[in-house]
Design a protein around this motif. Structure first.
Motif, PDB file in Angstrom:
ATOM      1  N   ALA A   1       3.787  -0.269  -5.005  1.00 14.97           N
ATOM      2  CA  ALA A   1       3.110   0.914  -4.829  1.00 14.97           C
ATOM      3  C   ALA A   1       2.994   1.366  -3.216  1.00 14.97           C
ATOM      4  CB  ALA A   1       1.455   1.069  -5.420  1.00 14.97           C
ATOM      5  N   ALA A   2       2.816   0.187  -2.387  1.00 14.82           N
ATOM      6  CA  ALA A   2       2.556   0.139  -0.949  1.00 14.82           C
ATOM      7  C   ALA A   2       3.937   0.307  -0.531  1.00 14.82           C
ATOM      8  CB  ALA A   2       1.978  -1.365  -0.854  1.00 14.82           C
ATOM      9  N   GLU A   3       4.989  -0.001  -1.223  1.00 12.95           N
ATOM     10  CA  GLU A   3       6.388   0.304  -0.618  1.00 12.95           C
ATOM     11  C   GLU A   3       6.698   1.815  -0.752  1.00 12.95           C
ATOM     12  OE1 GLU A   3       9.350  -2.098  -2.405  1.00 12.95           O
ATOM     13  OE2 GLU A   3      10.861  -0.959  -1.214  1.00 12.95           O
ATOM     14  N   MET A   4       6.075   2.274  -2.023  1.00  7.25           N
ATOM     15  CA  MET A   4       6.466   3.970  -2.003  1.00  7.25           C
ATOM     16  C   MET A   4       5.440   4.521  -0.977  1.00  7.25           C
ATOM     17  SD  MET A   4       7.658   4.763  -5.611  1.00  7.25           S
ATOM     18  CE  MET A   4       8.046   6.233  -4.898  1.00  7.25           C
ATOM     19  N   ASP A   5       4.160   3.975  -0.801  1.00  7.67           N
ATOM     20  CA  ASP A   5       3.286   4.667   0.149  1.00  7.67           C
ATOM     21  C   ASP A   5       3.893   4.630   1.452  1.00  7.67           C
ATOM     22  OD1 ASP A   5       1.578   5.499  -1.719  1.00  7.67           O
ATOM     23  OD2 ASP A   5      -0.007   3.900  -1.470  1.00  7.67           O
ATOM     24  N   GLY A   6       5.000   3.985   1.748  1.00  7.14           N
ATOM     25  CA  GLY A   6       5.613   3.923   3.263  1.00  7.14           C
ATOM     26  C   GLY A   6       5.297   2.878   3.975  1.00  7.14           C
ATOM     27  N   ALA A   7       4.557   1.642   3.356  1.00 10.15           N
ATOM     28  CA  ALA A   7       4.315   0.611   4.116  1.00 10.15           C
ATOM     29  C   ALA A   7       5.364  -0.586   4.313  1.00 10.15           C
ATOM     30  CB  ALA A   7       3.133  -0.248   3.458  1.00 10.15           C
TER      31      ALA A   7
ATOM     32  N   ASN B   1       3.452  -4.430   7.350  1.00 13.24           N
ATOM     33  CA  ASN B   1       2.090  -3.432   6.846  1.00 13.24           C
ATOM     34  C   ASN B   1       1.831  -3.962   5.449  1.00 13.24           C
ATOM     35  OD1 ASN B   1       1.480  -2.043   8.969  1.00 13.24           O
ATOM     36  ND2 ASN B   1       2.723  -0.246   8.394  1.00 13.24           N
TER      37      ASN B   1
ATOM     38  N   TYR C   1      -1.741  -5.461   5.033  1.00 11.73           N
ATOM     39  CA  TYR C   1      -2.706  -4.790   3.971  1.00 11.73           C
ATOM     40  C   TYR C   1      -2.760  -5.114   2.737  1.00 11.73           C
ATOM     41  CZ  TYR C   1      -3.237  -1.344   8.213  1.00 11.73           C
ATOM     42  OH  TYR C   1      -3.463  -0.587   9.072  1.00 11.73           O
ATOM     43  N   ILE C   2      -1.841  -5.794   2.147  1.00  9.92           N
ATOM     44  CA  ILE C   2      -1.887  -6.149   0.840  1.00  9.92           C
ATOM     45  C   ILE C   2      -1.937  -7.691   0.569  1.00  9.92           C
ATOM     46  CG2 ILE C   2      -0.933  -5.665  -1.494  1.00  9.92           C
ATOM     47  CD1 ILE C   2      -1.472  -3.056  -0.044  1.00  9.92           C
TER      48      ILE C   2
ATOM     49  N   PRO D   1      -4.982  -9.780   2.590  1.00  6.25           N
ATOM     50  CA  PRO D   1      -6.263  -9.488   1.969  1.00  6.25           C
ATOM     51  C   PRO D   1      -6.376  -9.969   0.256  1.00  6.25           C
ATOM     52  CG  PRO D   1      -5.687  -7.447   2.430  1.00  6.25           C
ATOM     53  CD  PRO D   1      -4.438  -8.370   2.921  1.00  6.25           C
TER      54      PRO D   1
END
Lengths: 334, 290
Positions: B188-194, B198, B202-203, B206
């Motif tokens: 999901a983060a990859e699709m969100d452009g991270a 990042n 961010y993932i 944490p």
């Protein structure tokens, strides 16, 4: 914006070919549902479009541009995952803002878009909670919110409703359809549930073992299934398949009749059988009829009030123009 | 909901264990406090008069004491920093799919199974020895002067040795935590452009917070009482350069035969450990909730 074309796309994992060469066009603004039994490659196909898997050969074009080797983020697509994949340590606001933050958008614009998405999805009351404090339906909406703020060319949904209970699923189904009507963005939706496919889709793509069995509107698929697989998959309860003498009377190898296209009668009819279990749904009753000599069980839809008991004799008559005929290879015969 | 009766029975049944544990801890603690208030030196047998806070005064004003406090905190902090950062990096590396993953993971864990005394001796004699050590050979090969680690940077050398021992523990816990991260979140983060960085900040990071907390808490408990590594390498020296609190207590009681001051040092160590524990729980304990 939002036209996706797959051109002879294949996917293999090692020696196993999951998707044989496949062509498909998804038009702008369309709600397309990939449906098929589990393991048919529908999720893989979605992940190929998303860019989370690399295609083995072939080309994917998004808005007429070759996107085959673009990374997921560059394709302008947003995806809603089966597990929602929310970031558990971030509040709802931060979850929704994450793609904007990654895109380097300025704070004011981020806030504006997040607030708009929260409003559209009724999330304003939970905006500062963590995903762990939300119910399944709310999490689902946050995941959708995270997808819509990016204003993507198309939305990809990977079985988004399978973790919800039945009542919520019906609700979310409506909400997603409503959202599509409002945003008019292309949506690609994967499910194994043919009811979801029938109720939501503009266009259904029925898949089996990586192959496209048929593409068409829900009613096209219902009225004229191209082969035995599609006929059996679309429609609930399942179509009755009859072989042998009864089928040969129609001059084909096999015929199929949907339960709702059989006229039950207590006096006379074409085929005689014995009533087995009756499923009373109120408006309808689905009777399982045995001993017809046609197939092991024939399902028939009777009116809810029909007074038939286990063991009673019943006559069934198919509606002549609603009989589907198939040849020995399972293909439709007109 | 337990009834009144079953609660009483439960109390009765756990009481032997509680009493045993209490005795196990309270008697030594009580004796340590008692000895710390006596003038009790094994070199001067005779009656051991009560001297009040004299031992504490003596211990706390000893110039070695402040050095020992600093060394203890530097040792704990240094090893924590190296093992947590190194553990995360090694964990990321080992999380990649590769050939022979199982064997590599076992090899990584291996240092943890070596006894502290043995590993310290191996480091002292085989690596850090300025004449025969591998580092000395390496320095000579490069045309440099061999560095006498234990004489010139004793505390850093010990931090290195202890870090080597604890790195596997940190790696193991952090690797397990990394593997429990939902793949869909990363996708999901990859699709969100991270991008990779990042995604990590961010993932992954944490997600690791809780595991890092566990590593820090457990390691702190053990690192406050590092002893064998110091005894077999530097003996706390040169001077007090590598003396930590545990070693100072040992030196008072068993090298100077001063049981009274040693006990006072033990009590001070208990207080210090509790202060550190309170600070740690305040700072990072909230990560363990929920």
């Amino acid at each position: 914006m939002g036209r996706i074309t797959l051109d002879k796309v294949t996917k293999s994992f090692g020696d196993i070919e999951v998707i044989p060469p496949l062509d498909l066009t998804i038009d702008e603004g369309e709600f397309v549902v990939f449906v098929g039994p589990s393991g048919c490659g529908k999720s893989t196909l979605l992940r190929l479009i998303a860019g989370l898997e690399d295609v083995s050969s072939g080309q994917i074009r998004i808005d007429r541009q070759d996107a085959t080797h673009l990374p997921p983020a560059k394709r302008g697509l947003a995806m809603v995952f089966q597990s929602y994949a929310l970031y558990p340590h971030m509040s709802v606001r931060k979850n929704i803002a994450f793609p904007l933050k990654m895109a380097g958008m300025d704070k004011a614009e981020q806030d504006k878009r997040v607030n708009y998405a929260a409003e559209v999805l009724n999330l304003s009351d939970y905006i500062d909670r963590k995903p762990g404090q939300l119910s399944g339906g709310q999490r689902q909406r946050v995941a959708i919110g995270r997808a819509i703020v990016r204003e993507p060319a198309a939305f990809l949904f990977d079985e988004p409703l399978s973790n919800l209970d039945a009542a919520l699923r019906v609700n979310m189904r409506l909400e997603i359809s409503e959202l599509h009507a409002k945003l008019k963005t292309t949506m690609v939706y994967v499910t194994h549930d043919q009811v979801e496919a029938m109720t939501m889709a503009d266009k259904i793509v029925v898949l089996q073992a990586g192959r496209i069995e048929q593409v068409g509107s829900p009613l096209e698929l219902y009225r004229a299934p191209r082969n035995r697989f599609v006929a059996g998959f679309i429609g609930s309860p399942k179509m009755n398949f009859i072989t042998g003498a009864a089928a040969e009377a129609f001059g084909v190898h096999e015929i199929g009749v949907r339960p709702e296209h059989l006229q039950p009668s207590t006096e006379s009819g074409m085929w005689k059988g014995t009533v087995g279990v009756g499923e009373h749904l109120g408006s309808d009753t689905f009777l399982h009829v045995h001993d017809t000599g046609l197939a092991e069980t024939i399902t028939v839809r009777a009116s809810g009030e029909m007074a038939l008991r286990h063991g009673d004799t019943i006559w069934l008559t198919p509606e002549a123009d609603k009989i589907h005929k198939f040849d020995a290879a399972g293909l439709r015969v007109e | 909901m337990a009834t009144q009766h079953s609660r009483a029975a439960a109390r009765l049944m756990i009481s032997p264990a509680v009493l045993l544990l209490l005795g196990w801890m309270l008697i030594p603690l009580g004796m340590t406090i008692y000895f710390s208030l006596l003038r009790y030196n094994l070199l001067m047998p005779g009656n051991n008069p009560y001297v009040g806070w004299e031992n504490y005064k003596y211990f706390l004003t000893d110039p070695a004491f402040s050095a020992a406090i600093f060394n203890t905190l530097a040792l704990v902090g240094g090893v924590l920093l190296i093992t947590v950062v190194g553990g995360i990096l090694l964990g990321l590396l080992l999380d990649q799919p590769m050939w022979g993953q199982g064997i590599v993971r076992i090899l990584v864990i291996a240092p943890f199974f070596v006894m502290p005394t043995v590993s310290a001796l191996v480091w002292k004699n085989m690596f850090m020895n300025p004449v025969n050590g591998l580092f000395a050979y390496l320095a000579q090969f490069l045309g440099l002067e061999p560095f006498d680690f234990l004489a010139q940077a004793p505390l850093m050398s010990i931090i290195g040795i202890v870090s080597w021992q604890w790195l596997p523990f940190a790696t193991l816990i952090l690797l397990t935590a990394m593997q429990s991260l939902d793949r869909e979140q990363l996708e999901a983060a990859e699709m969100d452009g991270a991008g990779p960085f990042n995604r990590f900040f961010y993932i992954v990071l944490p997600h690791l917070a809780r595991a890092v907390t566990v590593v820090v808490l457990i390691q702190t408990i053990f690192l406050l009482s590092v002893f064998a590594e110091i005894l077999v390498t530097t003996n706390g020296g040169p001077g007090n350069a590598s003396t930590n609190l545990t070693y100072l207590v040992y030196a008072e009681s068993l090298l100077r035969f001063d049981v009274g001051t040693g006990s006072a040092g033990g009590v001070v160590a208990i207080v210090l450990a509790n202060i550190v524990a309170i600070f740690l729980m305040r700072m990072i304990g909230k990560n363990l909730e929920a």
